[in-house]
Design a protein around this motif. Structure first.
Motif, PDB file in Angstrom:
ATOM      1  N   GLU A 112      -3.033  -4.235   7.712  1.00 44.60           N
ATOM      2  CA  GLU A 112      -4.218  -4.277   8.563  1.00 44.60           C
ATOM      3  C   GLU A 112      -4.438  -2.937   9.253  1.00 44.60           C
ATOM      4  O   GLU A 112      -5.565  -2.434   9.329  1.00 44.60           O
ATOM      5  N   GLU A 113      -3.362  -2.364   9.756  1.00 48.44           N
ATOM      6  CA  GLU A 113      -3.436  -1.063  10.416  1.00 48.44           C
ATOM      7  C   GLU A 113      -3.917   0.018   9.440  1.00 48.44           C
ATOM      8  O   GLU A 113      -4.714   0.891   9.803  1.00 48.44           O
ATOM      9  N   ALA A 114      -3.466  -0.055   8.205  1.00 51.52           N
ATOM     10  CA  ALA A 114      -3.865   0.930   7.197  1.00 51.52           C
ATOM     11  C   ALA A 114      -5.371   0.900   6.960  1.00 51.52           C
ATOM     12  O   ALA A 114      -6.030   1.948   6.940  1.00 51.52           O
ATOM     13  N   VAL A 115      -5.923  -0.289   6.800  1.00 47.69           N
ATOM     14  CA  VAL A 115      -7.358  -0.415   6.519  1.00 47.69           C
ATOM     15  C   VAL A 115      -8.182   0.024   7.720  1.00 47.69           C
ATOM     16  O   VAL A 115      -9.155   0.773   7.583  1.00 47.69           O
ATOM     17  N   LEU A 116      -7.789  -0.409   8.900  1.00 49.68           N
ATOM     18  CA  LEU A 116      -8.533  -0.048  10.112  1.00 49.68           C
ATOM     19  C   LEU A 116      -8.486   1.460  10.354  1.00 49.68           C
ATOM     20  O   LEU A 116      -9.512   2.091  10.644  1.00 49.68           O
ATOM     21  N   LYS A 152     -10.735  -8.782   1.907  1.00 50.23           N
ATOM     22  CA  LYS A 152     -11.024  -9.586   3.105  1.00 50.23           C
ATOM     23  C   LYS A 152     -11.111  -8.685   4.333  1.00 50.23           C
ATOM     24  O   LYS A 152     -12.046  -8.803   5.137  1.00 50.23           O
ATOM     25  N   LEU A 153     -10.149  -7.797   4.481  1.00 44.95           N
ATOM     26  CA  LEU A 153     -10.151  -6.900   5.653  1.00 44.95           C
ATOM     27  C   LEU A 153     -11.370  -5.978   5.637  1.00 44.95           C
ATOM     28  O   LEU A 153     -11.978  -5.739   6.682  1.00 44.95           O
ATOM     29  N   VAL A 154     -11.727  -5.474   4.481  1.00 50.30           N
ATOM     30  CA  VAL A 154     -12.878  -4.577   4.377  1.00 50.30           C
ATOM     31  C   VAL A 154     -14.158  -5.321   4.768  1.00 50.30           C
ATOM     32  O   VAL A 154     -15.000  -4.778   5.477  1.00 50.30           O
ATOM     33  N   HIS A 155     -14.299  -6.546   4.336  1.00 46.82           N
ATOM     34  CA  HIS A 155     -15.508  -7.311   4.679  1.00 46.82           C
ATOM     35  C   HIS A 155     -15.543  -7.700   6.146  1.00 46.82           C
ATOM     36  O   HIS A 155     -16.618  -8.010   6.678  1.00 46.82           O
TER      37      HIS A 155
END
Length: 157
Positions: A112-116, A152-155
């Motif tokens: 999650e931290e990576a995507v954010l 999911k995280l990107v959306h």
């Protein structure tokens, strides 16, 4: 040669959305393009993925299960194409030692931290590319689960 109508061929090309987890376009948000290449489970696959984007700056999200790969062959392409590396998982330290000097590099603790962080550091025209270069077994059951979670995280951004 096979008797297929040229219009049918063009329609198929125009409508083909790609294969899940293989340089899969996820979305464009605020001028930033997100691609899911969770199937890239070795450095050779990463090289191909990075090379698929010859123009835009790349923010590469990489790492996963340490399977004793040599990541040094990535150094040249990372220095030429990646503006930021975001490394995670068991292999993040090894990857950092091999390629961390060739682009700005951040080591993170969670997916999650990576995507954010990737989105926060991105600018208009950038590509955020999940191309781990490692298997997923340190955090996920398989590459499909990892890729689905990325989407999911990107959306949710």
């Amino acid at each position: 040669a096979m008797g297929v109508n040229p219009q049918a061929i063009q329609k198929t090309i125009d409508e083909f959305r790609g294969i899940a987890h293989r340089l899969e376009f996820v979305r464009k948000k605020d001028g930033v393009f997100f691609f899911n290449d969770s199937k890239a489970t070795n450095p050779q696959s990463q090289l191909k993925a990075i090379g698929a984007f010859p123009a835009n700056p790349i923010i590469l999200i990489a790492g996963g299960k340490d399977k004793n790969f040599d990541f040094t062959p990535l150094a040249e392409v990372v220095s030429q194409r990646c503006k930021l590396l975001i490394l995670m998982g068991e292999a993040k330290e090894k990857m950092n030692r091999a390629i961390g000097d060739f682009a700005e590099t951040c080591l993170v603790g969670t997916f999650e931290e990576a995507v954010l962080l990737a989105f926060q550091k991105s600018r208009n025209g950038d590509i955020i590319l999940l191309s781990p270069g490692c298997s997923s077994f340190d955090m996920f059951r398989n590459y499909e689960e990892r890729g689905d979670f990325f989407k999911k995280l990107v959306h949710q951004l």
